[in-house]
Scaffold this motif. Structure first.
Motif, PDB file in Angstrom:
ATOM      1  N   UNK A  32      11.344   8.920 -12.795  1.00 50.49           N
ATOM      2  CA  UNK A  32      10.796   8.902 -11.723  1.00 50.49           C
ATOM      3  C   UNK A  32      11.448   8.289 -10.341  1.00 50.49           C
ATOM      4  N   UNK A  33      12.457   7.365 -10.667  1.00 50.65           N
ATOM      5  CA  UNK A  33      13.080   6.813  -9.617  1.00 50.65           C
ATOM      6  C   UNK A  33      13.819   7.384  -8.475  1.00 50.65           C
ATOM      7  N   UNK A  34      14.159   8.605  -8.863  1.00 48.07           N
ATOM      8  CA  UNK A  34      14.697   9.678  -8.081  1.00 48.07           C
ATOM      9  C   UNK A  34      13.772  10.127  -6.726  1.00 48.07           C
ATOM     10  N   UNK A  35      12.455  10.311  -7.258  1.00 47.85           N
ATOM     11  CA  UNK A  35      11.308  10.813  -6.595  1.00 47.85           C
ATOM     12  C   UNK A  35      10.744   9.710  -5.534  1.00 47.85           C
ATOM     13  N   UNK A  36      11.117   8.379  -5.861  1.00 42.19           N
ATOM     14  CA  UNK A  36      10.269   7.149  -5.517  1.00 42.19           C
ATOM     15  C   UNK A  36      11.267   6.370  -4.495  1.00 42.19           C
ATOM     16  N   UNK A  37      11.781   7.040  -3.395  1.00 44.32           N
ATOM     17  CA  UNK A  37      12.595   6.295  -2.394  1.00 44.32           C
ATOM     18  C   UNK A  37      12.087   5.142  -1.794  1.00 44.32           C
ATOM     19  N   UNK A  38      10.900   4.997  -1.503  1.00 44.54           N
ATOM     20  CA  UNK A  38      10.419   3.784  -0.780  1.00 44.54           C
ATOM     21  C   UNK A  38      10.003   2.813  -1.765  1.00 44.54           C
ATOM     22  N   UNK A  39       9.861   3.155  -2.996  1.00 45.91           N
ATOM     23  CA  UNK A  39       9.663   1.865  -4.033  1.00 45.91           C
ATOM     24  C   UNK A  39      10.924   1.381  -4.449  1.00 45.91           C
ATOM     25  N   UNK A  40      11.990   2.280  -4.573  1.00 48.95           N
ATOM     26  CA  UNK A  40      13.134   1.817  -4.914  1.00 48.95           C
ATOM     27  C   UNK A  40      13.863   0.922  -3.677  1.00 48.95           C
ATOM     28  N   UNK A  41      13.698   1.218  -2.478  1.00 48.22           N
ATOM     29  CA  UNK A  41      14.059   0.524  -1.160  1.00 48.22           C
ATOM     30  C   UNK A  41      13.383  -0.590  -0.969  1.00 48.22           C
TER      31      UNK A  41
ATOM     32  N   UNK B 258       0.899  -0.998   0.058  1.00 45.57           N
ATOM     33  CA  UNK B 258      -0.006   0.148   0.083  1.00 45.57           C
ATOM     34  C   UNK B 258       0.946   1.206   0.064  1.00 45.57           C
ATOM     35  N   UNK B 259       2.064   1.407   0.670  1.00 43.01           N
ATOM     36  CA  UNK B 259       2.762   2.415   0.900  1.00 43.01           C
ATOM     37  C   UNK B 259       3.512   2.657  -0.535  1.00 43.01           C
ATOM     38  N   UNK B 260       3.976   1.680  -1.191  1.00 40.44           N
ATOM     39  CA  UNK B 260       4.454   1.834  -2.411  1.00 40.44           C
ATOM     40  C   UNK B 260       3.506   2.304  -3.541  1.00 40.44           C
ATOM     41  N   UNK B 261       2.323   1.718  -3.386  1.00 43.40           N
ATOM     42  CA  UNK B 261       1.376   2.201  -4.248  1.00 43.40           C
ATOM     43  C   UNK B 261       0.969   3.699  -4.221  1.00 43.40           C
ATOM     44  N   UNK B 262       0.911   4.018  -2.979  1.00 41.41           N
ATOM     45  CA  UNK B 262       0.544   5.479  -2.529  1.00 41.41           C
ATOM     46  C   UNK B 262       1.640   6.251  -3.129  1.00 41.41           C
ATOM     47  N   UNK B 263       2.752   5.881  -2.947  1.00 43.65           N
ATOM     48  CA  UNK B 263       4.067   6.690  -3.730  1.00 43.65           C
ATOM     49  C   UNK B 263       3.770   6.722  -5.239  1.00 43.65           C
ATOM     50  N   UNK B 264       3.521   5.543  -5.838  1.00 41.06           N
ATOM     51  CA  UNK B 264       3.427   5.768  -7.504  1.00 41.06           C
ATOM     52  C   UNK B 264       2.401   6.572  -7.756  1.00 41.06           C
ATOM     53  N   UNK B 265       1.175   6.637  -7.083  1.00 44.25           N
ATOM     54  CA  UNK B 265      -0.015   7.622  -7.303  1.00 44.25           C
ATOM     55  C   UNK B 265       0.367   8.894  -7.235  1.00 44.25           C
ATOM     56  N   UNK B 266       1.247   9.189  -5.891  1.00 44.39           N
ATOM     57  CA  UNK B 266       1.491  10.537  -5.747  1.00 44.39           C
ATOM     58  C   UNK B 266       2.648  11.185  -6.784  1.00 44.39           C
ATOM     59  N   UNK B 267       3.484  10.228  -7.363  1.00 43.49           N
ATOM     60  CA  UNK B 267       4.803  10.905  -8.195  1.00 43.49           C
ATOM     61  C   UNK B 267       4.374  10.535  -9.663  1.00 43.49           C
ATOM     62  N   UNK B 268       3.652   9.413 -10.038  1.00 42.00           N
ATOM     63  CA  UNK B 268       3.279   9.016 -11.395  1.00 42.00           C
ATOM     64  C   UNK B 268       1.857   9.236 -11.792  1.00 42.00           C
ATOM     65  N   UNK B 269       1.049   8.757 -10.896  1.00 39.92           N
ATOM     66  CA  UNK B 269      -0.378   8.752 -11.076  1.00 39.92           C
ATOM     67  C   UNK B 269      -0.873   7.694 -12.043  1.00 39.92           C
ATOM     68  N   UNK B 270      -1.940   7.728 -12.472  1.00 36.36           N
ATOM     69  CA  UNK B 270      -2.331   6.560 -13.447  1.00 36.36           C
ATOM     70  C   UNK B 270      -2.613   6.971 -14.786  1.00 36.36           C
ATOM     71  N   UNK B 271      -2.171   8.179 -15.176  1.00 34.54           N
ATOM     72  CA  UNK B 271      -2.439   8.500 -16.593  1.00 34.54           C
ATOM     73  C   UNK B 271      -1.298   8.278 -17.453  1.00 34.54           C
TER      74      UNK B 271
ATOM     75  N   UNK C  87      12.907  -1.911 -11.860  1.00 33.06           N
ATOM     76  CA  UNK C  87      12.149  -0.758 -11.374  1.00 33.06           C
ATOM     77  C   UNK C  87      10.733  -0.687 -12.352  1.00 33.06           C
ATOM     78  N   UNK C  88      11.022  -0.615 -13.606  1.00 36.94           N
ATOM     79  CA  UNK C  88      10.037  -0.465 -14.467  1.00 36.94           C
ATOM     80  C   UNK C  88       8.767  -1.516 -14.436  1.00 36.94           C
ATOM     81  N   UNK C  89       9.406  -3.034 -14.484  1.00 34.29           N
ATOM     82  CA  UNK C  89       8.288  -3.850 -14.362  1.00 34.29           C
ATOM     83  C   UNK C  89       7.448  -3.921 -13.164  1.00 34.29           C
ATOM     84  N   UNK C  90       8.251  -3.612 -12.041  1.00 37.16           N
ATOM     85  CA  UNK C  90       7.605  -3.623 -10.536  1.00 37.16           C
ATOM     86  C   UNK C  90       6.660  -2.416 -10.460  1.00 37.16           C
ATOM     87  N   UNK C  91       7.120  -1.378 -10.875  1.00 38.91           N
ATOM     88  CA  UNK C  91       6.342  -0.160 -10.560  1.00 38.91           C
ATOM     89  C   UNK C  91       5.022  -0.066 -11.561  1.00 38.91           C
TER      90      UNK C  91
END
Length: 504
Positions: free
Chosen positions: A356-365, A336-349, A460-464
């Motif tokens: 985006x990786x630099x702005x997604x530290x939790x997903x990268x971690x 859920x935390x990863x998805x919240x970060x994806x939604x905040x940085x990338x969105x769904x569009x 990174x790309x497949x996972x996100x």
């Protein structure tokens, strides 16, 4: 009258075979004890006692060798010998970051070569990118790196290719309609299509039955290498090659993969366009047409270099992604935390990008934590000592096979706050991503993984992309587990999972 020795020995054997067997066994045991004492005298590293010829073979837990190795390490320390298998080859196991850096960086020229382990030698001889040594290895690696870069490694073009393949994978998963399914071969196919597009110049549809069989062969050889029959082949290759067992299936499946690569090369030779280079095979065939090439460039090396790229470019990243989906289902709060970060940085569009990786530290971690816990190559790829040397004050003779204990490193309580728990916080500091020196899934030194950059981009790309579109969870009334299979890699045991489309 004194009888010739050749007459006495057969007579002795005929009259008392049991006594003779005991006599010969006693000689072997005395010899083994002598060699053991000689090791101690020469200040060799310690090691668990083994039997003559077979060493520690009967002490190996083939389903979970890491446990046994970690137990020996706790008794013997960070440097110890293990006469595990491979006939006359002795294995030096090294643990701890200081010693791993000592052997792979400070003594990189001593431990730069691969050993000739019989089961590997039977398949590859000394060809390709993984098993070659010396100038042959340097030339083939340099050419492969140059060609990978020419076909997009580190460039936007390759990123677009991975994004496109992620879309195919998402559609394949949508076809499951949220019902329980095993994602193994969809993920294998998606990841493999990236390296296939570089090496073969094409991707393969997820419903391609022939390619699915090829991926099954790839999975089979991955698992069978750890079988006791393959390890026994390492001790008695001259006997085992005539006996039935899983080692024979292992060799047959490798032959299928080799035949596939040879067939693709044959097609490339027939269709070769001198004006355009479409993929790795094209580039290599054109290199073969030059007059001043290194002697290691030949069609046999083309086959095994291509096979190495295909295998390594498919198995390791797809196994890591299968671990990732399993951990997401087991840890829904982290998902859920990863998805919240994806939604905040990338969105769904739009799709995630590497920018985006630099702005997604939790997903990268989280991705790094999957690699730490998955620990898919627990003892790294083996090396061999080219000359006599010293490690941690111990004498290490030429020909000793080196294994670096990444399991101990990745679960070291001195390095990780909760070493046995999946915890992305290991790679975070004040909310920002933090690199860890004690994290070596791609190894270090001159033999560092050739495809590290490609693998990091794919992960990174497949996972996100997947977590942007789906939530992964256990099927109803099902308890997922972290059971695993040991082979060339440590992979999750087969599992069923549900993918729930995310509605924004």
């Amino acid at each position: 009258m004194q009888l010739p020795l050749g007459t006495v020995l057969p007579s002795f054997w005929e009259k008392s075979p049991l006594q003779t067997l005991l006599f010969l066994s006693a000689i072997l045991l005395i010899l083994a004890q002598y060699l053991k004492n000689r090791k101690q005298h020469l200040h060799y590293p310690p090691g668990p006692p083994g039997l003559p010829i077979v060493g520690n073979f009967f002490q190996i837990d083939f389903k979970n060798p890491q446990i046994g190795i970690q137990k020996v390490r706790s008794e013997m320390g960070n440097t110890f010998y293990n006469e595990m298998h491979a006939g006359n080859l002795t294995f030096l196991i090294v643990s701890g970051m200081p010693l791993i850096k000592e052997v792979l960086i400070n003594q990189d020229q001593v431990f730069i070569d691969r050993p000739q382990i019989p089961v590997h030698f039977h398949v590859f001889k000394t060809h390709g990118l993984l098993m070659s040594n010396g100038q042959e290895w340097r030339q083939q690696r340099r050419f492969a790196l140059m060609t990978l870069r020419n076909f997009g490694l580190g460039k936007k073009s390759l990123e677009y290719r991975i994004q496109e393949e992620a879309r195919y994978l998402i559609e394949a998963i949508r076809e499951e309609k949220g019902q329980p399914f095993d994602p193994h071969f969809q993920i294998n196919n998606a990841v493999s299509n990236i390296i296939c597009s570089i090496t073969f110049g094409r991707r393969f549809d997820y419903h391609d039955a022939q390619f699915r069989e090829l991926l099954k062969s790839l999975d089979t050889v991955t698992v069978l290498e750890a079988s006791w029959e393959c390890q026994l082949f390492n001790i008695f290759p001259w006997i085992m090659k005539f006996l039935p067992g899983s080692h024979q299936k292992f060799f047959r499946e490798w032959k299928k993969l080799e035949s596939f690569v040879k067939h693709v090369i044959k097609q490339h030779k027939e269709d070769l366009n001198t004006e355009e280079t479409l993929d790795f095979i094209d580039a290599y065939l054109k290199e073969l047409s030059k007059d001043d090439i290194h002697p290691s460039f030949n069609e046999e090396n083309l086959v095994f270099c291509t096979l190495d790229l295909f295998f390594a470019g498919t198995e390791t990243t797809s196994t890591t992604l299968r671990w990732a989906l399993l951990y997401m289902a087991l840890y829904p709060d982290i998902q859920g935390k990863i998805q919240a970060e994806i939604d905040r940085v990338v969105g769904q569009s739009r799709q995630p990008t590497m920018a985006d990786k630099e702005n997604m530290p939790y997903t990268n971690a989280a991705i790094h934590e999957v690699q730490r816990m998955g620990n898919i190559i627990p003892f790294n790829a083996p090396r061999v000592a080219r000359v006599d040397t010293t490690v941690a004050g111990y004498h290490v003779p030429k020909g000793t096979v080196l294994s670096t204990n990444l399991t101990a490193l990745h679960r070291d309580p001195k390095e990780w706050a909760t070493p046995e728990t999946f915890n992305p916080e290991h790679f975070l500091e004040n909310g920002q991503f933090k690199k860890k020196e004690a994290f070596l899934p791609f190894s270090i030194g001159k033999r560092v993984c050739l495809g590290e950059q490609l693998a990091r981009t794919e992960l990174f790309l497949f996972f996100t992309c997947l977590l942007q579109k789906f939530t992964f969870q256990a099927p109803p009334n099902t308890q997922l587990s972290l059971d695993f299979r040991v082979g060339i890699t440590v992979s999750p045991a087969s599992y069923q999972i549900c993918t729930i489309p995310r509605v924004m």
